[in-house]
Scaffold this active site. Structure first.
Site, mmCIF file in Angstrom:
data_model
loop_
_atom_site.group_PDB
_atom_site.id
_atom_site.type_symbol
_atom_site.label_atom_id
_atom_site.label_comp_id
_atom_site.label_asym_id
_atom_site.label_seq_id
_atom_site.Cartn_x
_atom_site.Cartn_y
_atom_site.Cartn_z
ATOM 1 C CG LEU A 19 -37.528 14.590 -20.153
ATOM 2 C CD1 LEU A 19 -37.958 15.878 -19.436
ATOM 3 C CD2 LEU A 19 -36.515 13.825 -19.305
ATOM 4 C CB SER A 49 -35.475 -0.829 -23.232
ATOM 5 O OG SER A 49 -36.084 -0.208 -22.123
ATOM 6 N N GLY A 58 -37.652 8.527 -19.717
ATOM 7 C CA GLY A 58 -36.672 9.015 -18.740
ATOM 8 C C GLY A 58 -37.312 10.001 -17.777
ATOM 9 C CE LYS A 66 -31.023 -1.174 -27.348
ATOM 10 N NZ LYS A 66 -30.358 0.010 -26.814
ATOM 11 C CB SER A 75 -29.466 -5.540 -25.457
ATOM 12 O OG SER A 75 -30.184 -6.583 -24.883
ATOM 13 C CE1 TYR A 99 -34.030 -2.768 -26.154
ATOM 14 C CE2 TYR A 99 -33.442 -4.947 -25.341
ATOM 15 C CZ TYR A 99 -33.231 -3.587 -25.374
ATOM 16 O OH TYR A 99 -32.223 -3.043 -24.629
#
Ligand code: UDP
Length: 331
Positions: free
Chosen positions: A34, A78, A37, A146, A118, A142
């Protein structure tokens, strides 16, 4: 049907995928710290474990309590800008967290994972549309994390027989048509929510990052794909793996490019009002054009986007932003 662990299921794409999985008859267990999120984004039909995927004891507890059949992994940082100023934070959470998750999966005999990758792994593309076989040269941390996570999956497949699908998303946007969940990043950096926040007075204006690109109107071109179409693709990828399908890397986009100015104009059409905008400098690391080839997703997963009209996509986002101007309220 099966019980699916969704790390990052309280985030934007994760929460829409959780709703899709429940609708498709799966049991869903969400693991989320969280940090980015939102608890309110998690569908009440899913079981939520609050904790961090870097915490092995936390993951062990879940795998011991729940009989997990497969994982759909969204848990990652992200923000492209932040990834450049604090790269090790991204390596720690994105790469370290994924390594920890894979170790736990292997220890508990879970061998199927759908992974949230991504289009940023491609960096500045050599040609458009972009195919999965095109070279990968990320231009920011980033995207580099990924790509490292994808490579980790590939080696893990060879060593331990873990099968995976890496989904390379283009520009996720829109919100669930029921209006209950949508995009709420803090800070918000994405074009469509920022345009809509400029429209409803949360921000004074939208800044156009660069008007001198070698494109039709000088602004950057992106491939905007509805978050519910992404969610549907995850469910199809999951079924592919559960049915014994091979590991794959798959682009997810609409295959159509829109410039920043075209997106602003489409939003103005949907809202029936002018949205204040100003020209600003280019944002570092932004490629001029990113448009997916969706051929492989169509052939392999029998997936095609339902939201092909950018105005309809913006309409769903507007329903969310106009009814939730502050996003998910902090409780
Ligand atoms: N963009 C913009 N103003 C903003 C945010 C984004 O002009 O305030 C542009 C950005 O340069 C890019 C496009 O909108 O060309 C989409 O950016 P976003 O951050 O939404 O997604 P990205 O393509 O970086 O994943």
């Amino acid at each position: 049907m099966g019980k699916i662990l969704v790390p990052g299921g309280a985030g934007y794409i994760g929460s829409h995928t959780v709703a899709e999985l429940l609708n498709g008859g799966f049991e869903v267990v969400v693991a989320d710290n969280l940090e980015t999120g939102h608890k309110q984004a998690v569908h009440p039909g899913a079981k939520l474990y609050i904790g961090d995927i870097r915490d092995r004891a936390f993951l062990n507890g879940i795998f011991e309590t729940e009989s997990i059949d497969a994982v759909i992994h969204f848990a990652a940082y992200s923000l492209v800008g932040e990834s450049m100023t604090d790269p090790l934070k991204y390596y720690d959470n994105n790469v370290g967290g994924t390594r920890n998750l894979l170790e736990a999966m292997i220890a508990y005999g879970v061998t199927k994972i759908v992974f949230s990758s991504s289009a940023s792994v491609y960096g500045e593309p050599e040609s458009i549309p972009i195919y999965e076989t095109d070279p990968v040269h990320p231009t920011n941390t980033y995207g580099a994390t990924k790509l490292t996570m994808e490579q980790m999956l590939s080696w893990t497949r060879i060593a331990y027989g873990v099968s995976y699908i890496s989904m390379r998303y283009f520009n996720a946007c829109g919100a669930h048509p029921d209006g209950c969940i949508g995009e709420d990043h803090r800070p918000e950096t994405h074009l469509i929510p920022l345009i809509l926040q400029a429209a409803n007075g949360v921000r004074p204006e939208i800044q156009i990052f660069g008007s001198d690109y070698d494109t039709k109107d000088g602004t950057c071109i992106r491939d905007y794909i509805h978050v519910c179409d992404l969610a549907a693709a995850h469910e199809l990828a999951l079924r592919h793996l559960l049915n014994g399908g091979e590991s794959e890397i798959i682009n997810l986009g609409n295959g159509v490019g829109f410039s920043v100015l075209e997106i602003i104009k489409a939003a103005e059409d949907v809202l029936g009002r002018t949205i204040p905008s100003v020209s600003a400098n280019r944002r570092a690391g932004d490629p001029a054009r990113l448009v997916a080839s969706g051929e492989k997703a169509g052939m392999l997963l029998n997936w095609s986007p339902e939201y092909t009209d950018i105005r309809e996509i913006i309409q769903t986002a507007w329903r969310w932003h106009s009814t939730h101007p502050e996003g998910f309220k902090v409780t």
